[in-house]
Design a protein around this motif. Sequence first.
Motif, PDB file in Angstrom:
ATOM      1  N   ALA A 209      -0.429   5.368  13.919  1.00  0.00           N
ATOM      2  CA  ALA A 209       0.212   4.317  13.296  1.00  0.00           C
ATOM      3  C   ALA A 209      -0.656   3.768  12.330  1.00  0.00           C
ATOM      4  O   ALA A 209      -2.063   4.036  12.278  1.00  0.00           O
ATOM      5  N   LEU A 210      -0.254   3.278  11.200  1.00  0.00           N
ATOM      6  CA  LEU A 210      -0.793   2.450  10.218  1.00  0.00           C
ATOM      7  C   LEU A 210      -0.543   1.066  10.163  1.00  0.00           C
ATOM      8  O   LEU A 210       0.514   0.651  10.268  1.00  0.00           O
ATOM      9  N   VAL A 211      -1.821   0.313  10.213  1.00  0.00           N
ATOM     10  CA  VAL A 211      -1.537  -1.103  10.019  1.00  0.00           C
ATOM     11  C   VAL A 211      -2.257  -1.580   8.876  1.00  0.00           C
ATOM     12  O   VAL A 211      -3.496  -1.316   8.655  1.00  0.00           O
ATOM     13  N   LEU A 212      -1.670  -2.348   8.019  1.00  0.00           N
ATOM     14  CA  LEU A 212      -2.167  -2.924   6.850  1.00  0.00           C
ATOM     15  C   LEU A 212      -2.512  -4.307   7.154  1.00  0.00           C
ATOM     16  O   LEU A 212      -1.469  -4.851   7.651  1.00  0.00           O
ATOM     17  N   ALA A 213      -3.535  -4.907   6.597  1.00  0.00           N
ATOM     18  CA  ALA A 213      -3.639  -6.593   6.718  1.00  0.00           C
ATOM     19  C   ALA A 213      -4.202  -6.958   5.396  1.00  0.00           C
ATOM     20  O   ALA A 213      -4.815  -6.380   4.559  1.00  0.00           O
ATOM     21  N   ASP A 214      -3.869  -8.108   5.216  1.00  0.00           N
ATOM     22  CA  ASP A 214      -4.220  -8.956   4.015  1.00  0.00           C
ATOM     23  C   ASP A 214      -4.549 -10.302   4.363  1.00  0.00           C
ATOM     24  O   ASP A 214      -3.892 -11.196   5.060  1.00  0.00           O
ATOM     25  N   ILE A 215      -5.747 -10.862   3.832  1.00  0.00           N
ATOM     26  CA  ILE A 215      -6.107 -12.398   4.269  1.00  0.00           C
ATOM     27  C   ILE A 215      -5.238 -13.241   3.462  1.00  0.00           C
ATOM     28  O   ILE A 215      -5.089 -12.975   2.059  1.00  0.00           O
ATOM     29  N   ASP A 216      -4.775 -14.133   4.100  1.00  0.00           N
ATOM     30  CA  ASP A 216      -3.819 -15.165   3.756  1.00  0.00           C
ATOM     31  C   ASP A 216      -4.533 -16.104   2.544  1.00  0.00           C
ATOM     32  O   ASP A 216      -5.628 -16.651   3.006  1.00  0.00           O
ATOM     33  N   GLY A 217      -3.845 -16.160   1.204  1.00  0.00           N
ATOM     34  CA  GLY A 217      -4.629 -17.284   0.350  1.00  0.00           C
ATOM     35  C   GLY A 217      -5.979 -17.202   0.043  1.00  0.00           C
ATOM     36  O   GLY A 217      -6.741 -17.933  -0.316  1.00  0.00           O
ATOM     37  N   PHE A 218      -6.436 -15.744  -0.185  1.00  0.00           N
ATOM     38  CA  PHE A 218      -7.965 -15.573  -0.346  1.00  0.00           C
ATOM     39  C   PHE A 218      -8.197 -15.929  -1.636  1.00  0.00           C
ATOM     40  O   PHE A 218      -9.214 -16.407  -1.682  1.00  0.00           O
ATOM     41  N   LYS A 219      -7.238 -15.839  -2.456  1.00  0.00           N
ATOM     42  CA  LYS A 219      -7.830 -16.079  -4.162  1.00  0.00           C
ATOM     43  C   LYS A 219      -8.097 -17.540  -4.120  1.00  0.00           C
ATOM     44  O   LYS A 219      -9.110 -17.730  -4.807  1.00  0.00           O
ATOM     45  N   ALA A 220      -7.156 -18.243  -3.671  1.00  0.00           N
ATOM     46  CA  ALA A 220      -7.344 -19.721  -3.684  1.00  0.00           C
ATOM     47  C   ALA A 220      -8.853 -20.208  -2.827  1.00  0.00           C
ATOM     48  O   ALA A 220      -9.360 -20.998  -3.436  1.00  0.00           O
TER      49      ALA A 220
END
Length: 357
Positions: A209-220
């Motif tokens: 399985a593949l899980v993709l994750a992205d930190i929320d609001g990281f640019k700000a």
Amino acid sequence: MSQTASVSEGRADIATTIAASMRRMGVVGLPRNYEIFYEVLTGSNREMCDAFAALGDRPTQAALDELSRRYFAQSSRQAIVENAQEQIAVRAEEILGLLGRERTSLEKFGLILDQTSGGLGRRQEISGDLLQKIVGIMATATQTTLDQGRQISRAMAEKSVELEKVKSKLEQYKRLADTDPLTKIWNRRAFDRKLAGIYSDRRAIMFHALVLADIDGFKAFNDRYGHPVGDRILQMVAQLIDAKSGAESFVARTGGEEFAVVVDGLSEAAAEEAAERVRAAISEADFVIGPSSRGFGPITISLGLCMATDAGDAEDLYAKADRALYASKVGGRDRVTRFSTLSSGKLTKNWLLYRAE
């Protein structure tokens, strides 16, 4: 961010944008150039974006290579790997040469034995002097062959030790070439290869399985606290993802604040539980940094999950996991979404940024 580093979500995928930008600027499509344009177009390294913009609209290859040396460990590592490969080839040639010498020595010894045997076969011509000469010749030939054998054996042992050292270094450098220099987990290049490998064996598809994750609001977050703090947060998030994903999982930083986990041997429900453990661990962490022990939490991540059996190939798997991740973002962030719970719709993004070299 540089003038070329803004790419909206509604536009063509990043790989197409990279190719178009390189053609427009007259840049050769080398893997190391792709790496530069990827970092610039995603805006994950502001200092590098500014340095790239200073090169102008038609950067030379020499200027791009210098930029690569400044901001990536990859280029120098590649040169080291190539050097190690050359050393292995040299050591192998030396060992083959030693084996050739051993063969020649044994062939000469065999010729002497044949000639001596022929002389002994002519019994009517044997005399005491002849026997003495034959014994002397045999003793000398045998001792010479033994001495040469010992020398060659010692030389081969030394070359073998050298070869093992070079091979060990090569493996270390190969691992470094596949490691993200900031977070010390696998990088995008290694992830692309891992993802493609799932579909090289039909049996493996059943267990991945593949899980993709992205930190929320990281640019700000980066804009507010600065990149040094942002880099430390990326390191801490990577450590938590790696620790909570399980020993059999493959964890990579795929760009900026994006991470990927290739899960092996779990059902969809178990893979979702693993992703939820990662989400909860990050949401509950304090993210204390520096001697002042200042906390920068809470930090949250959004995750998307897709089973390999729900996709036709690696690119499809990435696109579907990415769609699930997007659903988590739209649904309020700080959550895990399974692709299997979504209705069909347009899929975006091209997962493969590094083509075969």
